[in-house]
Write an enzyme that holds these catalytic residues in place. Structure first.
Site, PDB file in Angstrom:
ATOM      1  N   ASP A  95     -16.259  -9.300  -6.023  1.00 43.45           N
ATOM      2  CA  ASP A  95     -15.408  -9.292  -4.837  1.00 43.45           C
ATOM      3  C   ASP A  95     -14.031  -9.825  -5.193  1.00 43.45           C
ATOM      4  OD1 ASP A  95     -14.166  -9.718  -2.349  1.00 43.45           O
ATOM      5  OD2 ASP A  95     -16.059 -10.216  -1.372  1.00 43.45           O
ATOM      6  N   LEU A 147       1.001  10.084  -5.311  1.00 46.60           N
ATOM      7  CA  LEU A 147      -0.037  10.327  -4.313  1.00 46.60           C
ATOM      8  C   LEU A 147      -1.174  11.079  -4.998  1.00 46.60           C
ATOM      9  CD1 LEU A 147      -0.561  10.081  -1.151  1.00 46.60           C
ATOM     10  CD2 LEU A 147       0.043  12.510  -1.091  1.00 46.60           C
ATOM     11  N   VAL A 148      -2.342  10.443  -5.051  1.00 51.86           N
ATOM     12  CA  VAL A 148      -3.475  11.011  -5.793  1.00 51.86           C
ATOM     13  C   VAL A 148      -4.290  11.911  -4.868  1.00 51.86           C
ATOM     14  CG1 VAL A 148      -5.497  10.505  -7.201  1.00 51.86           C
ATOM     15  CG2 VAL A 148      -3.549   8.924  -7.205  1.00 51.86           C
ATOM     16  N   ALA A 154      -7.217   0.625  -8.305  1.00 55.87           N
ATOM     17  CA  ALA A 154      -6.437   0.205  -7.138  1.00 55.87           C
ATOM     18  C   ALA A 154      -7.258  -0.511  -6.071  1.00 55.87           C
ATOM     19  CB  ALA A 154      -5.748   1.410  -6.521  1.00 55.87           C
ATOM     20  N   LEU A 156       0.857   5.238 -10.017  1.00 56.60           N
ATOM     21  CA  LEU A 156       0.406   6.585  -9.683  1.00 56.60           C
ATOM     22  C   LEU A 156       1.163   7.155  -8.495  1.00 56.60           C
ATOM     23  CD1 LEU A 156      -3.459   5.940  -9.808  1.00 56.60           C
ATOM     24  CD2 LEU A 156      -1.958   6.625 -11.698  1.00 56.60           C
ATOM     25  N   TYR A 186       1.072  -3.600   1.689  1.00 62.60           N
ATOM     26  CA  TYR A 186       0.460  -2.870   0.572  1.00 62.60           C
ATOM     27  C   TYR A 186       1.390  -2.882  -0.632  1.00 62.60           C
ATOM     28  CZ  TYR A 186      -0.983   1.191  -2.202  1.00 62.60           C
ATOM     29  OH  TYR A 186      -1.347   2.030  -3.227  1.00 62.60           O
ATOM     30  N   LYS A 231       0.773  -4.515  -4.469  1.00 63.50           N
ATOM     31  CA  LYS A 231       0.854  -3.688  -5.681  1.00 63.50           C
ATOM     32  C   LYS A 231       1.986  -4.159  -6.590  1.00 63.50           C
ATOM     33  CE  LYS A 231      -1.585  -0.874  -6.341  1.00 63.50           C
ATOM     34  NZ  LYS A 231      -2.960  -0.964  -6.902  1.00 63.50           N
ATOM     35  N   ARG A 236     -18.423  -3.971  -4.386  1.00 63.99           N
ATOM     36  CA  ARG A 236     -18.442  -5.164  -3.542  1.00 63.99           C
ATOM     37  C   ARG A 236     -19.864  -5.498  -3.114  1.00 63.99           C
ATOM     38  NH1 ARG A 236     -14.123  -5.310   1.102  1.00 63.99           N
ATOM     39  NH2 ARG A 236     -14.505  -7.542   0.861  1.00 63.99           N
TER      40      ARG A 236
END
Length: 357
Positions: A68, A209-210, A89, A207, A178, A182, A40
């Protein structure tokens, strides 16, 4: 793809300074790819400098671009000349205030449209790979179950899409926003594969929980959540509880496996497209707490509440059917998350009986 084949291949990683993005950039540079990474703010030397130092001697193969989400046209220079584009993400707390958009979800969908168009206009992009979220793949049933009011499909698989019309315990309006972003962005991306004559393939990886480790100087929120029973952090533990209620289990995946899966989908020949769940293990919070209690018997581990949750397992492993193999199981993910949090100061290594460093 052999290292010699990666020479000269350009790939774009959006969100390159984030948790997953930075690990992916490092892995790609180590494999010999030329990487276009977006930030960003390229003037943020803490983030830009971190990326430049990831792989000694590879700086000439790393180009940083300022882009952005709320001005999607800014991604075009980074995409130009690339054969593969990784859409990593969106930051969880991204705020649409001050932009032309009413919500993050609206901004993300508009950005998806613009980025797909830019990929077409590049005439070089062969495949777009997106890090989606398993939070958009809930197996919750829309019909109420008499005993508890909440029911799940027998299995979670790629056909599951989260319905925001279903109430469940601990549901959060903030988390709903959220999920919506997604959900809509992934569906929009996948719809490209069904067009009349798509110019490239789209792959999405919802995915789990990373967790596991990071190249960043702070523990990411998902790592903090993975170690919440040990840190006794109620807010982060709350995220585990919400995920378990939403998904019927707590899908986990190590960040290194995530990035290996992303690269696997890029290098797959001749073709791969569609949706592939990405999680190495599907424990419950009870399983996670039991592991920590066994590992650290001298600690007062934060325990699960008494609410009953069905254990929902995956119907199949579509990535595995293509030949992908996970390196880290539940115990390895949790143990490496604790080591990471201790190294970065989120956990007291001396109380754990670990050597910090």
């Amino acid at each position: 793809m052999a290292e010699k084949e990666s020479n000269g291949v350009r790939v774009c990683v959006t969100g390159g300074a984030g948790f997953i993005g930075s690990w992916l950039v490092r892995k790609l540079l180590e494999k010999g790819y030329t990487v276009h990474a977006t930030l960003r703010n390229t003037g943020d030397e803490a983030k830009a400098g971190l990326l430049r130092r990831l792989v000694p001697g590879a700086a000439e193969r790393l180009r940083l671009f300022q882009a952005d989400l709320f001005d999607a046209a800014t991604f075009a220079p980074a995409i130009a000349g690339c054969q593969f584009v990784f859409l990593v993400a969106t930051p969880f707390g991204l705020d649409s205030a001050g932009s032309q958009y009413k919500s993050t979800a609206e901004a993300v969908v508009d950005a998806v449209h613009a980025i797909l168009r830019q990929c077409e206009e590049s005439r070089t992009v062969k495949r777009v790979i997106h890090t989606a979220s398993v939070a958009a793949a809930s197996p919750l049933l829309e019909e109420e179950v008499p005993a508890s009011g909440v029911g799940y499909r027998d299995f979670i698989d790629e056909s599951c899409w989260t319905s925001l019309n279903v109430d469940y315990p601990l549901r959060s309006a903030h988390f709903d926003k959220y999920i919506l972003s997604k959900l809509q962005s992934e569906q929009e991306l996948l719809s490209y594969n069904n067009g009349e004559s798509p110019a490239f393939e789209v792959v999405t990886l919802p995915l789990g929980l990373v967790a596991g480790d990071t190249v960043l100087g702070r523990a990411p929120e998902t790592v903090e959540s993975a170690v919440a029973p040990v840190s006794r952090s109620e807010p982060y533990f709350g995220l585990l509880r919400i995920l378990q209620q939403l998904l019927g289990s707590l899908p986990l995946v190590h960040v290194d496996d995530v990035c290996d899966a992303l690269v696997f989908c890029m290098e797959r020949r001749p073709s791969v497209a569609g949706r592939f769940l990405c999680a190495a293990a599907y424990p419950t919070i009870h399983d996670v707490v039991a592991h920590y209690a066994s590992k650290f018997p001298h600690l007062d581990i934060l325990k699960e509440t008494t609410e009953a949750v069905a254990t929902v397992r995956p119907a199949r492993d579509r990535l595995g059917e293509l030949g992908f193999k996970y390196k880290y199981g539940m115990e390895e993910i949790l143990d490496s998350s604790v080591a990471c949090a201790a190294r970065l100061g989120s956990l007291d290594a001396s109380k754990l009986g670990l050597q910090k460093g």
